[in-house]
Design an enzyme around this catalytic site. Structure first.
Site, PDB file in Angstrom:
ATOM      1  N   HIS A 157       1.048  -0.996   0.063  1.00  0.00           N
ATOM      2  CA  HIS A 157       0.339   0.010  -0.284  1.00  0.00           C
ATOM      3  C   HIS A 157       0.848   1.058  -0.220  1.00  0.00           C
ATOM      4  CE1 HIS A 157      -4.239   1.269   0.364  1.00  0.00           C
ATOM      5  NE2 HIS A 157      -3.850   2.494   1.396  1.00  0.00           N
ATOM      6  N   TYR A 188      -1.522  14.014   2.051  1.00  0.00           N
ATOM      7  CA  TYR A 188      -0.315  14.112   1.214  1.00  0.00           C
ATOM      8  C   TYR A 188       0.665  15.337   1.071  1.00  0.00           C
ATOM      9  CZ  TYR A 188      -2.173   9.002   0.013  1.00  0.00           C
ATOM     10  OH  TYR A 188      -2.692   8.316   0.381  1.00  0.00           O
TER      11      TYR A 188
END
Length: 295
Positions: free
Chosen positions: A233, A268
């Site tokens: 992931h 992010y």
């Protein structure tokens, strides 16, 4: 409550649109509660429910993520299956841990992939990274999902049963064509190969999740990557971060990742220094000249 509580809970979860993994976790949470008190869950009192969560919190020292799964599963059961109107179900609060995942640099990703020993694992992991896919999304890819005319992949069976299209890099298309020619399964892009790869052409099931996870784990250790929380992931997280660093609009990244909320994608921003470096340059230019000269 009459009948099999397991079946009733699973049926209710299906009607609520929950995925297979969520259903499995929620039913397991109710089963653990039942086994703790040694009685069927419909016979458990509100006081016993409180005792259970206090035990898990103070004695078992469960992590907040584990507590969260237990709470949401048990709450679903009592609100929708056993039909209990208990204040405790609204009283319990589960703190969410704000842990940031480890991110690999572009070079670290390439170094890890170089150490993947088998072609089928390499093709799979490279596709996960190049297209920002979840592990199960990539495993379930079918030949018809590849749109080589538009250079897109149609991701079916995504999280929350949401479909989406993601850009397909040209090099990844070439890689997938080369890999498919090695097995030529008429449906699956990543079929289970079986011993000696003989099962590949006729396989009805995708590659094993545990096998690709193990392959990536070995590759990243062989590449000398010692970051703690690095899994398959992580390639998806790295994809989003690398696109941000390359200047791709965050809304585009949100769509590619299949995030319902922009806030999820904005996380992010914590992983990239590109914006920070630009901001530092701007701050220096604005604040320049503020020096003290003593006469």
């Amino acid at each position: 409550m009459t009948g099999n509580w397991y079946d009733q809970t699973d049926r209710a979860l299906q009607l609520a649109g929950k995925g297979a993994r969520t259903r499995q976790c929620y039913v397991r949470a109710v089963r653990m509660l039942s086994e703790f008190h040694n009685k069927t869950p419909d016979k458990i009192t509100e006081q016993e429910l409180q005792d259970y969560f206090l035990y898990r919190q103070n004695t078992s020292k469960w992590a907040s993520s584990t507590m969260g799964i237990a709470y949401y599963g048990i709450r679903f059961f009592y609100q929708n299956v056993a039909r209990r109107d208990w204040p405790t179900l609204d009283l319990i609060k589960v703190k969410r841990e704000q842990k940031l995942p480890d991110i690999l640099s572009v070079q670290e990703v390439r170094n890890a992939l170089v150490h993947v020993r088998t072609f089928h694992n390499y093709a799979f992991l490279a596709t996960v990274y190049a297209c920002g896919l979840r592990l199960t999304e990539a495993l379930n890819l079918q030949i018809n999902d590849i749109d080589s005319q538009r250079m897109m992949i149609h991701v079916h069976r995504g999280k929350g049963a949401k479909d989406r299209y993601v850009p397909l890099p040209e090099s990844t298309l070439i890689l997938l064509r080369t890999y498919w020619s090695s097995h030529k399964n008429p449906v699956l892009l990543f079929p289970a190969l079986g011993r000696g790869g003989k099962e590949g052409p006729v396989s009805k099931r995708p590659m094993s999740k545990s096998s690709v996870q193990a392959a990536f784990r070995k590759a990243r250790f062989a590449a000398g990557i010692i970051k703690r929380r690095v899994t398959v992931h992580t390639l998806r997280h790295s994809y989003a971060t690398h696109l941000l660093e390359a200047g791709v609009n965050i809304r585009v990244i949100q769509r590619n990742m299949g995030h319902a909320s922009l806030e999820t994608t904005m996380a992010y921003l914590h992983f990239t220094r590109t914006g920070l470096e630009n901001a530092c340059e701007l701050i220096n230019s604005v604040m320049g000249g503020l020096t003290y000269e003593h006469n």
